[in-house]
Design a protein around this motif. Structure first.
Motif, PDB file in Angstrom:
ATOM      1  N   LEU A   1      -4.817  -2.915   3.052  1.00 36.39           N
ATOM      2  CA  LEU A   1      -5.264  -1.402   3.185  1.00 36.39           C
ATOM      3  C   LEU A   1      -6.692  -1.323   2.908  1.00 36.39           C
ATOM      4  O   LEU A   1      -6.987  -1.591   1.746  1.00 36.39           O
ATOM      5  CB  LEU A   1      -4.368  -0.516   2.360  1.00 36.39           C
ATOM      6  N   ALA A   2      -7.526  -1.243   3.882  1.00 34.92           N
ATOM      7  CA  ALA A   2      -8.944  -1.143   3.591  1.00 34.92           C
ATOM      8  C   ALA A   2      -9.392   0.488   3.704  1.00 34.92           C
ATOM      9  O   ALA A   2     -10.086   0.744   4.755  1.00 34.92           O
ATOM     10  CB  ALA A   2      -9.820  -2.070   4.219  1.00 34.92           C
ATOM     11  N   LEU A   3      -8.821   1.404   3.251  1.00 37.06           N
ATOM     12  CA  LEU A   3      -8.991   2.791   3.390  1.00 37.06           C
ATOM     13  C   LEU A   3      -9.960   3.260   2.356  1.00 37.06           C
ATOM     14  O   LEU A   3     -10.151   2.800   1.293  1.00 37.06           O
ATOM     15  CB  LEU A   3      -7.667   3.443   3.120  1.00 37.06           C
ATOM     16  N   GLY A   4     -10.842   4.416   2.516  1.00 42.79           N
ATOM     17  CA  GLY A   4     -11.560   4.953   1.707  1.00 42.79           C
ATOM     18  C   GLY A   4     -10.895   5.303   0.396  1.00 42.79           C
ATOM     19  O   GLY A   4      -9.900   5.829   0.110  1.00 42.79           O
ATOM     20  N   ALA A   5     -11.732   5.404  -0.955  1.00 46.77           N
ATOM     21  CA  ALA A   5     -11.258   5.704  -2.097  1.00 46.77           C
ATOM     22  C   ALA A   5     -11.392   7.260  -2.033  1.00 46.77           C
ATOM     23  O   ALA A   5     -11.980   7.776  -3.108  1.00 46.77           O
ATOM     24  CB  ALA A   5     -11.985   5.001  -3.197  1.00 46.77           C
ATOM     25  N   THR A   6     -11.044   7.879  -1.014  1.00 46.56           N
ATOM     26  CA  THR A   6     -10.892   9.493  -1.156  1.00 46.56           C
ATOM     27  C   THR A   6      -9.488   9.850  -1.355  1.00 46.56           C
ATOM     28  O   THR A   6      -8.426   8.971  -1.362  1.00 46.56           O
ATOM     29  CB  THR A   6     -11.347   9.848  -0.031  1.00 46.56           C
ATOM     30  N   VAL A   7      -9.342  11.118  -1.614  1.00 47.59           N
ATOM     31  CA  VAL A   7      -8.082  11.721  -1.581  1.00 47.59           C
ATOM     32  C   VAL A   7      -7.096  11.442  -0.329  1.00 47.59           C
ATOM     33  O   VAL A   7      -5.945  10.770  -0.522  1.00 47.59           O
ATOM     34  CB  VAL A   7      -8.005  13.163  -2.080  1.00 47.59           C
ATOM     35  N   ASP A   8      -7.619  11.707   0.691  1.00 42.32           N
ATOM     36  CA  ASP A   8      -6.901  11.452   1.988  1.00 42.32           C
ATOM     37  C   ASP A   8      -6.550  10.078   2.303  1.00 42.32           C
ATOM     38  O   ASP A   8      -5.533   9.540   2.533  1.00 42.32           O
ATOM     39  CB  ASP A   8      -7.629  12.132   3.121  1.00 42.32           C
ATOM     40  N   GLY A   9      -7.610   9.046   1.835  1.00 43.60           N
ATOM     41  CA  GLY A   9      -7.559   7.700   2.214  1.00 43.60           C
ATOM     42  C   GLY A   9      -6.333   7.293   1.202  1.00 43.60           C
ATOM     43  O   GLY A   9      -5.770   6.407   1.646  1.00 43.60           O
ATOM     44  N   GLN A  10      -6.412   7.598  -0.128  1.00 42.00           N
ATOM     45  CA  GLN A  10      -5.434   7.239  -0.978  1.00 42.00           C
ATOM     46  C   GLN A  10      -4.267   7.649  -0.554  1.00 42.00           C
ATOM     47  O   GLN A  10      -3.000   6.884  -0.927  1.00 42.00           O
ATOM     48  CB  GLN A  10      -6.164   7.399  -2.517  1.00 42.00           C
ATOM     49  N   THR A  11      -4.021   8.903   0.072  1.00 39.97           N
ATOM     50  CA  THR A  11      -2.563   9.239  -0.072  1.00 39.97           C
ATOM     51  C   THR A  11      -2.089   8.705   1.215  1.00 39.97           C
ATOM     52  O   THR A  11      -0.871   8.296   1.272  1.00 39.97           O
ATOM     53  CB  THR A  11      -2.761  11.028   0.674  1.00 39.97           C
ATOM     54  N   THR A  12      -3.136   8.342   2.252  1.00 43.16           N
ATOM     55  CA  THR A  12      -2.444   7.500   3.423  1.00 43.16           C
ATOM     56  C   THR A  12      -2.220   6.180   3.129  1.00 43.16           C
ATOM     57  O   THR A  12      -0.929   5.722   3.771  1.00 43.16           O
ATOM     58  CB  THR A  12      -3.653   7.410   4.592  1.00 43.16           C
TER      59      THR A  12
END
Lengths: 199, 199
Positions: B143-154
């Motif tokens: 998982l290379a998702l942003g360290a934002t709330v939405d990114g981490q939820t996803t």
């Protein structure tokens, strides 16, 4: 190892990056935005650009952007007022038109005289401006050039060139509407004082 | 009194102003720049845009930009390493590819889960990601998702969804290369400390 974007996408990014205000990064972002909105944005934009590429050119008389030999302003007989407003580029012409205060025609120089950049009178269409004085029975040439060194040099050159053949005027220098004295530079205040008007 | 630019020019300005990073003023400047450079810039750009509009689409497998049904990465057998890197959008995929450190394939979500914007698992192609685990014998989902709330939820949702079916990992959080501790936020320092490695 590392795959590149398709060549056509890369080519589009490279071309968009040449627009003023866009660089390689923002051009990449713009292209991704376009590809994600193919039907709403990319197709219409491609068509609009193709049409402008096919039809847009310079007005043969004044240098404004036109879709025929002459621009709408040169085609409009009501604007043959005997006044010609000299501007540096088409953006300045549009700015004057937005003001809506000028009813005559224009002459777009496409730049300013510059010894450093080897821009001479012929490059700015100044001989053509001199011709228009006769053919359009011009009674006044209004210089709407920037208050920069190059702009003022150009203004003085045009003023000398047309001396005795027609009246040459220039936009007033002074306090901008809504401006506060405290924030104005000394040169503007001095110019506004010298050109003071009776209330 | 005040003449407007030709309709085709106005339409082009309005469309260009919709690009990210451009507004009405900079779009006007860009169009004047284009019209002044018809052969060097406007014609090539119109052609490039028409070609991209005709050929660019989403890879049916991973969501990357492609000029056919599948993107070059999904067509390349050497990249069937059993690893899938999940990214938010194509810009992130290109950033990973520029890094050149990843040799597997991708899955582009096209966004993050968001209750506020009503973006659910189907909108992000998550069922298709689950299918790919079987069909492509995937051993690891990175998982290379942003360290934002939405990114981490996803990221947590995907991790739960694939639990037990394959290994799910995430990019490390820590000090960026070239970064100085003094300028880092507390969260990053805490994450870097928790994930400290033996030298």
């Amino acid at each position: 190892m590392s795959a590149k974007p398709p060549a056509s996408i890369d080519a589009l990014i490279e071309l968009l990056a040449k627009l003023p205000g866009l660089g390689p990064r923002s051009a990449r972002r713009a292209v991704l935005h376009l590809v994600a909105r193919r039907s709403q944005l990319l197709h219409p934009l491609a068509e609009a650009m193709t049409e402008v590429a096919a039809t847009a050119r310079e007005c043969l008389n004044c240098g404004n952007i036109a879709t025929g030999d002459l621009c709408p302003i040169c085609l409009d007989d009501r604007r043959a007022t005997g006044q010609i407003c000299v501007v540096e580029d088409v953006a300045d012409l549009w700015a004057m038109e937005r003001g809506g205060a000028f009813g005559g025609r224009y002459h777009v120089l496409g730049g300013t005289l510059s010894a450093l950049d080897a821009v001479g009178p012929e490059d700015l269409g100044l001989p053509r401006l001199a011709d228009r004085i006769e053919t359009e029975q011009v009674t006044e040439v209004i210089l709407a050039l920037g208050a920069t060194v190059d702009g003022q040099t150009t203004a003085h050159y045009i003023s000398d060139m047309l001396d005795g053949r027609t009246r040459v005027t220039s936009l007033a220098k002074g306090v901008p509407v809504g401006g506060e004295l405290d924030y104005l530079d000394d040169g503007t205040i001095a110019a506004a004082l010298a050109a003071r008007t009776r209330l």
